[in-house]
Design a protein around this motif. Structure first.
Motif, PDB file in Angstrom:
ATOM      1  N   LEU A 102      16.592   6.771  -0.377  1.00 34.06           N
ATOM      2  CA  LEU A 102      16.741   5.659   0.553  1.00 34.06           C
ATOM      3  C   LEU A 102      17.969   4.842   0.190  1.00 34.06           C
ATOM      4  CD1 LEU A 102      12.989   4.721   0.417  1.00 34.06           C
ATOM      5  CD2 LEU A 102      14.150   5.633   2.416  1.00 34.06           C
ATOM      6  N   PRO A 103      19.135   5.238   0.696  1.00 29.90           N
ATOM      7  CA  PRO A 103      20.363   4.553   0.320  1.00 29.90           C
ATOM      8  C   PRO A 103      20.417   3.084   0.737  1.00 29.90           C
ATOM      9  CG  PRO A 103      20.768   6.134   2.069  1.00 29.90           C
ATOM     10  CD  PRO A 103      19.357   6.327   1.623  1.00 29.90           C
ATOM     11  N   ASN A 104      19.702   2.691   1.772  1.00 26.16           N
ATOM     12  CA  ASN A 104      19.740   1.306   2.244  1.00 26.16           C
ATOM     13  C   ASN A 104      18.669   0.426   1.610  1.00 26.16           C
ATOM     14  OD1 ASN A 104      21.870   1.886   3.981  1.00 26.16           O
ATOM     15  ND2 ASN A 104      20.472   2.584   5.569  1.00 26.16           N
ATOM     16  N   LEU A 105      17.929   0.967   0.656  1.00 26.16           N
ATOM     17  CA  LEU A 105      16.846   0.205   0.054  1.00 26.16           C
ATOM     18  C   LEU A 105      17.356  -1.024  -0.698  1.00 26.16           C
ATOM     19  CD1 LEU A 105      13.793   0.149  -0.238  1.00 26.16           C
ATOM     20  CD2 LEU A 105      14.013   1.522  -2.295  1.00 26.16           C
ATOM     21  N   ASN A 106      18.534  -0.939  -1.287  1.00 28.78           N
ATOM     22  CA  ASN A 106      19.097  -2.098  -1.996  1.00 28.78           C
ATOM     23  C   ASN A 106      19.207  -3.313  -1.083  1.00 28.78           C
ATOM     24  OD1 ASN A 106      19.393  -1.037  -4.533  1.00 28.78           O
ATOM     25  ND2 ASN A 106      21.479  -0.337  -4.185  1.00 28.78           N
ATOM     26  N   ARG A 107      19.640  -3.096   0.138  1.00 26.62           N
ATOM     27  CA  ARG A 107      19.802  -4.193   1.094  1.00 26.62           C
ATOM     28  C   ARG A 107      18.454  -4.857   1.383  1.00 26.62           C
ATOM     29  NH1 ARG A 107      21.684  -2.017   6.226  1.00 26.62           N
ATOM     30  NH2 ARG A 107      23.030  -0.851   4.840  1.00 26.62           N
ATOM     31  N   VAL A 108      17.423  -4.046   1.547  1.00 23.64           N
ATOM     32  CA  VAL A 108      16.091  -4.586   1.832  1.00 23.64           C
ATOM     33  C   VAL A 108      15.546  -5.336   0.626  1.00 23.64           C
ATOM     34  CG1 VAL A 108      13.720  -3.977   2.416  1.00 23.64           C
ATOM     35  CG2 VAL A 108      15.602  -2.828   3.558  1.00 23.64           C
ATOM     36  N   ILE A 109      15.782  -4.804  -0.572  1.00 21.67           N
ATOM     37  CA  ILE A 109      15.320  -5.482  -1.786  1.00 21.67           C
ATOM     38  C   ILE A 109      16.000  -6.837  -1.915  1.00 21.67           C
ATOM     39  CG2 ILE A 109      15.327  -5.409  -4.310  1.00 21.67           C
ATOM     40  CD1 ILE A 109      14.906  -2.362  -4.062  1.00 21.67           C
ATOM     41  N   THR A 119       0.820  -1.213   0.000  1.00 19.64           N
ATOM     42  CA  THR A 119       0.000   0.000   0.000  1.00 19.64           C
ATOM     43  C   THR A 119       0.852   1.262   0.000  1.00 19.64           C
ATOM     44  OG1 THR A 119      -1.803  -1.141   1.132  1.00 19.64           O
ATOM     45  CG2 THR A 119      -1.799   1.270   1.246  1.00 19.64           C
ATOM     46  N   ILE A 120       1.866   1.295   0.839  1.00 20.40           N
ATOM     47  CA  ILE A 120       2.757   2.458   0.904  1.00 20.40           C
ATOM     48  C   ILE A 120       3.459   2.673  -0.440  1.00 20.40           C
ATOM     49  CG2 ILE A 120       4.904   3.346   1.912  1.00 20.40           C
ATOM     50  CD1 ILE A 120       3.998   1.986   4.538  1.00 20.40           C
ATOM     51  N   LEU A 121       3.981   1.596  -1.007  1.00 22.41           N
ATOM     52  CA  LEU A 121       4.681   1.704  -2.290  1.00 22.41           C
ATOM     53  C   LEU A 121       3.730   2.155  -3.396  1.00 22.41           C
ATOM     54  CD1 LEU A 121       6.907  -1.474  -2.016  1.00 22.41           C
ATOM     55  CD2 LEU A 121       7.696   0.900  -1.991  1.00 22.41           C
ATOM     56  N   MET A 159      11.983   1.205  -5.973  1.00 20.60           N
ATOM     57  CA  MET A 159      10.708   1.037  -5.273  1.00 20.60           C
ATOM     58  C   MET A 159       9.720   0.236  -6.120  1.00 20.60           C
ATOM     59  SD  MET A 159       9.784   4.228  -2.942  1.00 20.60           S
ATOM     60  CE  MET A 159      10.864   4.807  -1.663  1.00 20.60           C
ATOM     61  N   LYS A 160       9.749   0.464  -7.413  1.00 21.17           N
ATOM     62  CA  LYS A 160       8.874  -0.306  -8.301  1.00 21.17           C
ATOM     63  C   LYS A 160       9.264  -1.784  -8.274  1.00 21.17           C
ATOM     64  CE  LYS A 160       6.572   0.201 -12.656  1.00 21.17           C
ATOM     65  NZ  LYS A 160       6.398   1.002 -13.845  1.00 21.17           N
ATOM     66  N   SER A 161      10.560  -2.061  -8.263  1.00 13.83           N
ATOM     67  CA  SER A 161      11.052  -3.435  -8.178  1.00 13.83           C
ATOM     68  C   SER A 161      10.586  -4.087  -6.878  1.00 13.83           C
ATOM     69  CB  SER A 161      12.575  -3.444  -8.266  1.00 13.83           C
ATOM     70  OG  SER A 161      13.088  -4.715  -8.004  1.00 13.83           O
TER      71      SER A 161
END
Length: 112
Positions: free
Chosen positions: A97-104, A10-12, A33-35
């Protein structure tokens, strides 16, 4: 059970919505974010549609899915709150969001 993916999805969806003017994403952040949205949505569909999925999943894997979804959601929401608090009158804010890669990567691990 969607393993707490609904809130993240929902947030995305809100951030990536074409009419969104509040949150501005630079191109690579939008792509990331789309990924993440695609992966979370796909994982949710698999888990919702397959009665075997919940029976075959270990508690450890279910926990990893929950943790990855919560971490991504927390990261995005906390950044959004920080931006709003730093400039409450701003009409729009750039999300980085520089740390987003790690979460993905963690979400992709859960997805396999």
């Amino acid at each position: 059970m969607a393993y707490n993916l609904e809130s993240l999805i929902t947030i995305l969806q809100q951030i990536l919505h074409p009419d969104n003017k509040r949150w501005i994403l630079i191109r690579h952040q939008r792509r990331k974010m789309k990924s993440l949205l695609i992966k979370a949505s796909s994982l949710k569909q698999i888990l919702d549609k397959s009665p075997l999925a919940s029976g075959l999943m270990t508690e450890s894997l279910m926990s990893e899915i929950r943790d990855a979804a919560h971490k991504a959601e927390d990261m995005i929401e906390s950044r959004m709150v920080d931006l709003r608090l730093s400039d409450p009158g701003a009409q729009s804010c750039n999300i980085s969001l520089p740390n987003l890669n790690r979460v993905i990567k963690k979400t992709c691990f859960c997805y396999r």
